[in-house]
Design an enzyme around this catalytic site. Structure first.
Site, PDB file in Angstrom:
ATOM      1  N   THR A  27      28.919 -29.785 -18.132  1.00  0.00           N
ATOM      2  CA  THR A  27      28.112 -30.970 -17.839  1.00  0.00           C
ATOM      3  C   THR A  27      27.543 -30.784 -16.446  1.00  0.00           C
ATOM      4  O   THR A  27      27.926 -29.849 -15.733  1.00  0.00           O
ATOM      5  CB  THR A  27      28.980 -32.250 -17.838  1.00  0.00           C
ATOM      6  OG1 THR A  27      29.951 -32.140 -16.787  1.00  0.00           O
ATOM      7  CG2 THR A  27      29.692 -32.455 -19.154  1.00  0.00           C
ATOM      8  N   VAL A  86      36.531 -27.291 -12.151  1.00  0.00           N
ATOM      9  CA  VAL A  86      35.740 -27.918 -11.088  1.00  0.00           C
ATOM     10  C   VAL A  86      34.461 -27.102 -10.873  1.00  0.00           C
ATOM     11  O   VAL A  86      34.512 -25.917 -10.547  1.00  0.00           O
ATOM     12  CB  VAL A  86      36.555 -28.023  -9.781  1.00  0.00           C
ATOM     13  CG1 VAL A  86      35.726 -28.728  -8.708  1.00  0.00           C
ATOM     14  CG2 VAL A  86      37.877 -28.753 -10.012  1.00  0.00           C
ATOM     15  N   LYS A  87      33.327 -27.788 -11.074  1.00  0.00           N
ATOM     16  CA  LYS A  87      32.029 -27.111 -10.971  1.00  0.00           C
ATOM     17  C   LYS A  87      31.475 -27.328  -9.574  1.00  0.00           C
ATOM     18  O   LYS A  87      31.339 -28.474  -9.117  1.00  0.00           O
ATOM     19  CB  LYS A  87      31.096 -27.680 -12.041  1.00  0.00           C
ATOM     20  CG  LYS A  87      29.876 -26.846 -12.326  1.00  0.00           C
ATOM     21  CD  LYS A  87      29.145 -27.436 -13.536  1.00  0.00           C
ATOM     22  CE  LYS A  87      27.926 -26.659 -13.916  1.00  0.00           C
ATOM     23  NZ  LYS A  87      27.155 -27.338 -14.966  1.00  0.00           N
ATOM     24  N   ILE A  88      31.173 -26.230  -8.899  1.00  0.00           N
ATOM     25  CA  ILE A  88      30.834 -26.272  -7.479  1.00  0.00           C
ATOM     26  C   ILE A  88      29.512 -25.538  -7.236  1.00  0.00           C
ATOM     27  O   ILE A  88      29.324 -24.425  -7.745  1.00  0.00           O
ATOM     28  CB  ILE A  88      31.973 -25.609  -6.664  1.00  0.00           C
ATOM     29  CG1 ILE A  88      33.252 -26.430  -6.856  1.00  0.00           C
ATOM     30  CG2 ILE A  88      31.614 -25.469  -5.193  1.00  0.00           C
ATOM     31  CD1 ILE A  88      34.465 -25.852  -6.183  1.00  0.00           C
TER      32      ILE A  88
END
Ligand code: E4P
Length: 217
Positions: A27, A86-88
């Site tokens: 997402t 965790v998208k960074i």
């Protein structure tokens, strides 16, 4: 090759999951906004709802752009569900945050990758996934597949365990080309995934089989 769906739409996630070929979900803030999901609590609940539909990894993106903020947000997101990744974003503090999460055993997805140098840095920091944006490169007349090819070579040269997550997929040929290059994962819309099903000769052949079978009755 793992198949992720790139959406926050629960019906589409369920449809892909029901096909039995879904390995995860990605997402981003734009996809959440498209579904009308706003506010911290609603966003967090939506991530949990997605995790309860799929069996695999679910990327949830941080909004902060400073190290402390990304760590704070990422720890809250990771605590929501064991499937959360965790998208960074690919920025300097993002690299520091990826290194931090990697040392804590928390999975990360480094997003907004547009060059081989960025992909190398993210792998060195210990990202679980690195997301080159294929379609957005193609949109500006740059060969997105070439970037994925470069990443495959670099990661193989040094035995990086980081997985190449081909993102910004727009159509079924993107998926096939990524599979030929050896991307570990692709994330795309449901339309690109289901388009893989289609061939007119399959439809014609099936119609003929059913017609001939009916004659035997
Ligand atoms: C990746 O994780 C992103 O969410 C996504 O693939 C971006 O795709 P787009 O270029 O179609 O917005």
């Amino acid at each position: 090759m793992k198949f992720f769906i790139d959406t926050a739409n629960l019906d589409q996630i369920k449809e892909a999951q029901d096909m039995g070929i879904l390995d995860g979900v990605t997402t981003n803030p734009s996809l959440m906004a498209k579904e009308g999901i706003f506010g911290d609590e609603k966003v967090k609940q939506h991530y949990v709802d997605i995790c309860n539909i799929v069996d695999g990894d679910v990327s949830a993106e941080v909004i902060s752009t400073d190290f402390d903020g990304m760590v704070r947000e990422g720890e809250i997101l990771a605590a929501l569900h064991e499937q959360i990744v965790v998208k960074i974003p690919m920025i300097k503090d993002g690299i520091k945050a990826i290194k931090y999460f990697s040392s804590k055993g928390i999975k990360t997805n480094c997003t907004l990758i547009f060059s081989a140098g960025q992909a190398l840095l993210a792998a060195k920091a210990g990202a679980t996934y690195v997301s080159p944006f294929l379609g957005r490169l193609d949109d500006v007349s740059t060969d997105g597949l070439n970037l994925i090819d470069e990443m495959r070579t670099i990661y193989d040269n040094y035995f990086f365990e980081t997985e190449i997550l081909a993102a910004s997929i727009r159509h079924p040929m993107h998926i096939i080309d990524c599979a030929k290059i050896g991307a570990d994962v692709m994330t795309g819309p449901l339309s690109a995934i289901t388009a893989l099903l289609n061939h007119p000769l399959t439809d014609l052949g099936l119609a003929k089989f059913l017609e001939d079978h009916a004659k035997n009755k």
